[in-house]
Design an enzyme around this catalytic site. Structure first.
Site, short mmCIF file in Angstrom:
data_model
loop_
_atom_site.label_atom_id
_atom_site.label_comp_id
_atom_site.label_asym_id
_atom_site.label_seq_id
_atom_site.Cartn_x
_atom_site.Cartn_y
_atom_site.Cartn_z
CG HIS A 1 -3.73 -0.67 -6.93
ND1 HIS A 1 -3.79 -0.25 -5.02
CD2 HIS A 1 -3.32 -2.21 -5.75
CE1 HIS A 1 -4.49 -0.81 -4.79
NE2 HIS A 1 -4.16 -2.07 -5.22
NE ARG B 1 -4.29 -1.24 0.36
CZ ARG B 1 -4.48 -3.03 -0.48
NH1 ARG B 1 -3.24 -2.83 -1.34
NH2 ARG B 1 -5.39 -3.17 -0.40
CD GLU C 1 -3.43 3.54 -5.17
OE1 GLU C 1 -2.27 3.28 -4.60
OE2 GLU C 1 -3.92 2.49 -5.44
#
Lengths: 304, 304
Positions: B265, B217, B246
């Site tokens: 991602h 993450r 993000e």
């Protein structure tokens, strides 16, 4: 044990001097040498006197030396075949993974677009990867592909079993691998037999989910057919460290194809190459002194 | 053996219906369900009646569900932890290899420049790779790294041995791995303990030949410190599938850093994800019917 008198030239690198000495040799002037470690291309080869009994070439593929006609039968020639295997093999694995996982596309992006990468990715896990030309470099890829959960189909000249491959085929069946495998990695020497090995028919057989990797020589692939196959989606993509023509000219369609990755003949960069050549020189100087068979002996009749 | 009554929603995929049935369950309306397979994000969770005894979430990392406060203690929750391990692990290996072998730079080139790639490449062979957070994903990388000739230092919460790693450290020593390893792959869950785990000091310890990979993450990395480290050559490069913020906004310096690779991602793309989730659903429906412990049980007190 005699002390081999070895000349290094026309270039040099401190690592190579150390390598000769570590192998039990002595670095001398060309006139006094019985062995030569060439640092440079075939155009750099000095005039060889009859006392030079062995020449160590710096590259693994030596077709430019063969074509230049500089390899005479009056002495032993060794290529560096195998010395760079681990480095080039790693480069090939990196290229195939980068292709399959969309990293070439992602690296060019300047905006976050998950959708663009969502449909194009596949996985090596559970896939069949054909290694065409499982010499030292091809064999060095096998543990990595197995570690990634793929299985390996090897193609070698005579089809002798390759460790880790579920099957090895002889070169006369190479045309069949494009239908059999999910992805194909070219690692075969450039010879008259391998020229334009991959054309439109082979790419059609590889199919729309297949990646082609070439870390051998550009001449193995029909570039025109490849450009069409990439444009039409006949194959998923191609990752090329070698091209035909090479260097690839500016503006060539392979530079702009979204499903192509081109590296400039760089899977064997000097940062990794010189230390590996030095290891080979040490071993061959030791063998030369001991009268043992040298690594990478060139078979002049085969041209590699 | 009872036939579990399972609702799939609010989205669906034919693969998931098949998966429920293959596990011995029956797909029913929400009102009649005793189990729910969620297809969607936490905002899509329907109102749960008391008859729902088990909810299968579709993602491996569930901090957004935890933060949204939707996981109540009235039933069993399972995440998809581990289901996507092989896919995400492959993506991480691809990113590290692409970084180390200069493929990010090469993919952006539109001209043949061997020199540009010559000095920047290194190799995983012989290197030490730290996997921070060796859960299912981290463990799934180990065979690939071993196949590439690297050795693996694993960091887990309690330091219990990880198969294939030469050493496993407990999380309280995580600060030391940046000096110990050549490259670091972040695969730890996002918790208060891992927030900004990698800052300026850790990057300095990683050093100018080290690559950082983050497939966990974005919150694990101090982005400002990373941008500086990339610009100053404090580290060799970073390959990031997750970022903070993000999505990474247009114009962010990470998009233009030559030694950064950003994927959006996407190490767990839907093409690879749905078949893997379906496998997990089949197995958990079978276990639910048999009264066995489910895979991916969420510990509400730990938040994952």
């Amino acid at each position: 044990m005699p002390t081999p008198a070895v000349h290094i030239g026309p270039g040099n690198d401190p690592l190579l001097t150390e390598a000769v000495e570590r192998g039990g040799g002595e670095v001398v002037a060309l006139a006094d040498a019985e062995a030569l470690v060439v640092v440079g291309g075939h155009g750099d080869l000095p005039e060889l006197h009859d006392g030079i009994r062995w020449v160590q070439l710096p590259s693994a593929g030596i077709e430019s030396w063969v074509e230049a006609g500089v390899l005479d039968a009056g002495r032993t020639w060794t290529s560096a075949t195998g010395a760079y295997s681990s480095s080039v093999a790693e480069g090939a694995v990196a290229l195939l993974l980068a292709g399959v996982r969309g990293i070439g596309r992602a690296a060019r992006a300047t905006s976050w677009d998950n959708e663009a990468l969502d449909g194009v990715q596949s996985t090596l896990r559970g896939s069949t990867i054909a290694i065409v030309g499982a010499g030292g470099i091809g064999r060095a890829m096998v543990p990595a592909f197995l570690g990634l959960g793929a299985r390996v189909l090897a193609v070698t000249r005579r089809g002798l079993p390759v460790e880790g491959a579920y099957e090895t085929w002889a070169a006369d069946r190479v045309g069949e691998v494009f239908a059999e495998a999910d992805h194909v990695v070219l690692a075969a020497p450039a010879t008259s037999e391998t020229k334009a090995l991959v054309g439109a028919a082979e790419l059609a057989a590889l199919g729309p989910r297949g990646w082609l990797v070439n870390i051998a020589r550009g001449s193995l692939v029909d570039t025109g057919a490849l450009v069409e196959a990439l444009r039409d989606g006949t194959i998923a993509g191609a990752a090329l460290d070698v091209t035909d023509p090479e260097p690839l000219p500016d503006g060539h369609p392979l530079w702009s194809a979204p499903n192509a990755i081109v590296t400039p003949h760089s899977t064997n960069p000097s940062t990794l190459r010189v230390p590996l050549l030095a290891e080979r020189v040490t071993e061959n100087v030791r063998r030369f002194a001991a009268g043992e068979e040298l690594l990478g002996l060139v078979d002049l009749s085969r041209g590699y």
